[in-house]
Design a protein around this motif. Sequence first.
Motif, mmCIF file in Angstrom:
data_model
loop_
_atom_site.group_PDB
_atom_site.id
_atom_site.type_symbol
_atom_site.label_atom_id
_atom_site.label_comp_id
_atom_site.label_asym_id
_atom_site.label_seq_id
_atom_site.Cartn_x
_atom_site.Cartn_y
_atom_site.Cartn_z
ATOM 1 N N LEU A 21 0.874 -1.267 0.060
ATOM 2 C CA LEU A 21 -0.106 -0.120 0.191
ATOM 3 C C LEU A 21 0.604 1.310 -0.056
ATOM 4 C CD1 LEU A 21 -2.691 1.391 0.024
ATOM 5 C CD2 LEU A 21 -2.659 1.143 2.654
ATOM 6 N N MET A 22 1.754 1.238 0.689
ATOM 7 C CA MET A 22 2.773 2.215 0.794
ATOM 8 C C MET A 22 3.566 2.616 -0.487
ATOM 9 S SD MET A 22 5.997 3.102 3.673
ATOM 10 C CE MET A 22 6.962 1.619 2.955
ATOM 11 N N LEU A 23 3.692 1.766 -1.200
ATOM 12 C CA LEU A 23 4.508 1.678 -2.493
ATOM 13 C C LEU A 23 3.627 2.388 -3.405
ATOM 14 C CD1 LEU A 23 6.822 -1.388 -2.902
ATOM 15 C CD2 LEU A 23 7.436 0.801 -1.560
ATOM 16 N N ILE A 24 2.413 1.718 -3.665
ATOM 17 C CA ILE A 24 1.497 2.284 -4.350
ATOM 18 C C ILE A 24 0.797 3.693 -4.279
ATOM 19 C CG2 ILE A 24 -0.962 1.830 -5.340
ATOM 20 C CD1 ILE A 24 0.964 -0.264 -6.457
ATOM 21 N N ALA A 40 2.544 6.697 -5.916
ATOM 22 C CA ALA A 40 2.195 6.541 -7.246
ATOM 23 C C ALA A 40 1.202 7.809 -7.387
ATOM 24 C CB ALA A 40 1.842 5.367 -7.967
ATOM 25 N N THR A 41 0.443 8.041 -6.367
ATOM 26 C CA THR A 41 -0.700 9.091 -6.573
ATOM 27 C C THR A 41 -0.812 9.891 -5.649
ATOM 28 O OG1 THR A 41 -2.221 7.625 -5.606
ATOM 29 C CG2 THR A 41 -2.038 7.507 -8.071
ATOM 30 N N VAL A 42 -0.138 9.740 -4.267
ATOM 31 C CA VAL A 42 -0.295 10.768 -3.301
ATOM 32 C C VAL A 42 0.218 12.108 -3.505
ATOM 33 C CG1 VAL A 42 1.826 10.045 -2.074
ATOM 34 C CG2 VAL A 42 -0.021 10.969 -0.743
ATOM 35 N N GLY A 47 -4.405 7.186 -2.207
ATOM 36 C CA GLY A 47 -3.334 8.137 -2.111
ATOM 37 C C GLY A 47 -3.848 9.318 -2.448
ATOM 38 N N LEU A 48 -4.856 9.752 -3.021
ATOM 39 C CA LEU A 48 -5.203 11.060 -3.570
ATOM 40 C C LEU A 48 -6.066 11.577 -2.297
ATOM 41 C CD1 LEU A 48 -6.932 10.419 -6.864
ATOM 42 C CD2 LEU A 48 -4.841 11.739 -6.369
ATOM 43 N N ILE A 49 -6.800 10.762 -1.589
ATOM 44 C CA ILE A 49 -7.437 11.185 -0.333
ATOM 45 C C ILE A 49 -6.333 11.743 0.637
ATOM 46 C CG2 ILE A 49 -9.167 10.557 1.360
ATOM 47 C CD1 ILE A 49 -10.040 8.462 -0.587
ATOM 48 N N LEU A 50 -5.484 10.733 0.955
ATOM 49 C CA LEU A 50 -4.668 10.873 1.975
ATOM 50 C C LEU A 50 -3.685 12.223 1.375
ATOM 51 C CD1 LEU A 50 -3.121 10.105 4.442
ATOM 52 C CD2 LEU A 50 -1.651 8.563 2.960
ATOM 53 N N PHE A 52 -6.352 10.729 -12.744
ATOM 54 C CA PHE A 52 -5.761 11.456 -11.422
ATOM 55 C C PHE A 52 -4.920 12.620 -11.644
ATOM 56 C CE2 PHE A 52 -5.816 6.412 -10.483
ATOM 57 C CZ PHE A 52 -6.789 6.656 -9.863
ATOM 58 N N PHE A 53 -4.014 12.558 -12.731
ATOM 59 C CA PHE A 53 -3.247 13.620 -12.697
ATOM 60 C C PHE A 53 -3.816 15.096 -13.370
ATOM 61 C CE2 PHE A 53 -0.337 16.383 -15.586
ATOM 62 C CZ PHE A 53 0.753 16.391 -14.681
ATOM 63 N N PHE A 54 -4.982 14.985 -14.286
ATOM 64 C CA PHE A 54 -5.520 16.105 -14.708
ATOM 65 C C PHE A 54 -6.724 16.639 -13.692
ATOM 66 C CE2 PHE A 54 -3.562 14.703 -18.655
ATOM 67 C CZ PHE A 54 -2.875 15.724 -18.874
ATOM 68 N N LEU A 55 -7.567 15.749 -13.204
ATOM 69 C CA LEU A 55 -8.672 16.020 -12.236
ATOM 70 C C LEU A 55 -8.348 16.743 -11.068
ATOM 71 C CD1 LEU A 55 -11.460 13.435 -12.753
ATOM 72 C CD2 LEU A 55 -11.231 15.565 -14.103
#
Length: 472
Positions: A31-34, A37-39, A162-165, A293-296
């Motif tokens: 989970l930490m590695l993934i 990628a988005t956090v 990752g986005l939420i965190l 993820f990147f653009f939104l």
Amino acid sequence: MTEQSLLSPPAPPETRRRPALILAIILTCQLMLILDATVMNVALPPIQAELGFSRTGLSWVMNAYSLVFGGFLLLGGRAGDLFGRRRMFVIGTSVFTVASLAGGLATSAELLIVARIAQGVGAAMAGPSTLALIATTFTEPKARMRALALFSAMASGGFAIGLILGGLLTQWFTWRAVLFINVPFGAAIALLAPKFVPEPERRRAHLDLPGAITGTAGVASLVYGFIRAAQEGWGDALTIVALAAGLTLIATFLTIERRARQPLMPLRLFADRNRAAAYANFFFGPMAMMSMFFFLTQFLQDVSHFSALATGFAFLPMAAVLFTVTRLVSRLLPKLGPKKMAAAGTAAMVVGLTWLTQLTPESHYATGMLAPMILMGFGAGFAFSPLNILIMGTVPAEDAGAAGGVLQTLQQGGATLGLAILVTVFGEATRGIGGGPETILVTGMTTAFIASALIAACTFAVAMTFRASDRP
């Protein structure tokens, strides 16, 4: 897929004493590695403001990590076979943790990119061992399927979580907190793993350095070429050279792997039709999703004027749907089979991404983004969560490290290359157009979503090649 094919040699005695703790340690690492990628996505606007990145150069905050992570995963998988999977798991987690601390302390764009590269090295060392340790530790078929389903939930849900965190940490503290948060968890994993996670039997292996060098350099050249095209245009000589070199290096890598005695990417892993299709979708799926993820995240903050916290929570419905679906995979896969699940999931992704092409500067979250996000959560859960089970469920124990490395390499490589391509599409769509920053951003991102929808259509086409009669 038969039950017997899922069996491996008996687990060591210690794995039967605390299987829940062993699984928790492995999944926390994954989970930490993934997450990493988005956090960072939600933190991109404040990072750009503080460290002075350009709009297209900002993608390197994401790509520096994903590129190195994906590029060295194959080497990390083989190193685990050679030096011990638990040892590589611990060393990789330690490198990742120290690099996270360094990234949080970075005072310039260059130092942050270097730290992200180091994070990618650590992730590539630890990543393949997560899947391999699950495959060799949980040998009873039902227990392995449950463990792999939970792994899928972490791997797929981690992108949205990752986005939420990232939103929570950026809003409450600073963008640096999204890197500092790795330190306590990484330290705990590095301390607990040697005590509780069993070391599988080590097999004779050697490192395929020519394969590692050509494969990593090939992907890096392609990514650099696409990102440079976004900045300088397709007529730039260095862009053309980088893309040509990338294609040549990838072809060389495949030739080396076909002839190597112990290749980083054994081509026999692709001999099974369902496993080959699963690998292909692990490449195309992240390629399509990373644009969202990147653009939104930029649209929500720069156009809709959401705070970092609100931006993170905007992805909560998608994360909830995705996690719910992945929890049902171990029950649904034996009943429906991979073809029906993957076809339904990839079709939902195509619809969701096509819907996002209609965004305008006046679009509202509830009417313009919520439904597409829910479709993407459903689609990702149905389309990709069964793939870990399909790939790792039948792989021989001696190929577990390589199989896990190939899986995650394609996942990370697809995300990295996809983002580079879509940033290029963004750059071409906005080159020379008039209007304010909001108009330029929306024009570029909706064009990128068209490209993402086309890539998602490729995942649907691949999903239709699964054997309909197969059941795990």
